[in-house]
Design an enzyme around this catalytic site. Structure first.
Site, mmCIF file in Angstrom:
data_model
loop_
_atom_site.group_PDB
_atom_site.id
_atom_site.type_symbol
_atom_site.label_atom_id
_atom_site.label_comp_id
_atom_site.label_asym_id
_atom_site.label_seq_id
_atom_site.Cartn_x
_atom_site.Cartn_y
_atom_site.Cartn_z
ATOM 1 N N ASP A 77 3.046 -7.118 -0.715
ATOM 2 C CA ASP A 77 2.357 -5.835 -0.837
ATOM 3 C C ASP A 77 3.352 -4.731 -0.505
ATOM 4 O O ASP A 77 3.980 -4.750 0.562
ATOM 5 C CB ASP A 77 1.161 -5.764 0.116
ATOM 6 N N ASN A 85 3.250 8.056 -4.577
ATOM 7 C CA ASN A 85 2.620 8.635 -5.772
ATOM 8 C C ASN A 85 2.050 10.017 -5.481
ATOM 9 O O ASN A 85 2.222 10.944 -6.278
ATOM 10 C CB ASN A 85 1.492 7.720 -6.277
ATOM 11 N N ASP A 94 6.478 4.564 -9.927
ATOM 12 C CA ASP A 94 6.943 3.574 -10.895
ATOM 13 C C ASP A 94 8.379 3.148 -10.596
ATOM 14 O O ASP A 94 8.713 1.963 -10.652
ATOM 15 C CB ASP A 94 6.857 4.116 -12.319
ATOM 16 N N ASP A 120 0.274 -2.429 -6.468
ATOM 17 C CA ASP A 120 1.449 -2.528 -5.595
ATOM 18 C C ASP A 120 1.635 -3.943 -5.053
ATOM 19 O O ASP A 120 2.247 -4.134 -4.013
ATOM 20 C CB ASP A 120 1.344 -1.526 -4.447
#
Length: 193
Positions: A77, A85, A94, A120
């Site tokens: 994770d 973001n 990204d 993620d």
């Protein structure tokens, strides 16, 4: 397209139609292969997606059951991706995912499978790995990603991951292993918080 009425008594027409049909079959087989690949790859990072990962995990489970092989799954994770973001835009997120995926791939053996499970989360299949090898690999990957220098538009952004280990047992199915590794990852996250 060929004339639907091929004179089968004419060897030249028959040979030409057979050649055309073989070409059409080859084209269709190639198209099926392309579609299968698209269905099993993550478009952002070019690694297997959840579907492709599950296919490989099920194959490893079958080898564990049949031959007594060892194997493990790592559930990875990426920490703080939502924050990246929100603060720097989805392009930065990204790029962070791409960077993490590159580090995961280069940090395991070539025969191991790294996949993006979604968002993620990544999964790694470690073949011929017992609990000690899996734990060492997970710890090494955590350190490696934490030590990397990742920047977006000149701004350094820290990357970190939490990794849970699930050892594959002969009576497991893919969902059981994924759940076990996912739970182990959440225990790691909770312990670090």
């Amino acid at each position: 397209m060929a004339d639907p009425l091929v004179d089968i008594s004419n060897p030249e027409q028959l040979a030409a139609e057979i050649a055309r049909l073989r070409g059409e079959i080859a084209r269709l087989e190639s198209k099926v292969q392309q579609l299968d690949q698209l269905a099993h790859l993550d478009p952002l990072i070019g690694l297997p997606n959840r579907r492709g990962f599950m296919r490989q995990l099920e194959a490893l489970i079958a080898r564990v059951q049949r031959y007594g092989d060892h194997g493990a799954m790592l559930f990875v994770d990426v920490d703080g991706l939502k924050s990246i973001n929100d603060q720097h835009g989805h392009q930065a997120g990204d790029e962070a995912l791409i960077r993490v995926s590159e580090m995961l791939v280069s940090g395991v053996r070539s025969g191991d499978c790294v996949a993006r499970l979604g968002g993620d989360e990544f999964g790694i299949i470690l073949e011929h790995a017992d609990e000690a090898i899996a734990a060492e690999t997970a710890a090494r990957l955590v350190e490696r990603i934490a030590a990397c220098e990742f920047t977006h538009e000149g701004a350094p952004l820290p990357l970190s991951v939490a990794i849970g280990v699930g050892i594959i047992a002969a009576d497991d199915d893919a969902e059981t292993i994924m759940d076990r590794a996912d739970e182990a990852m959440y225990r790691k996250k909770s312990a670090a918080a």
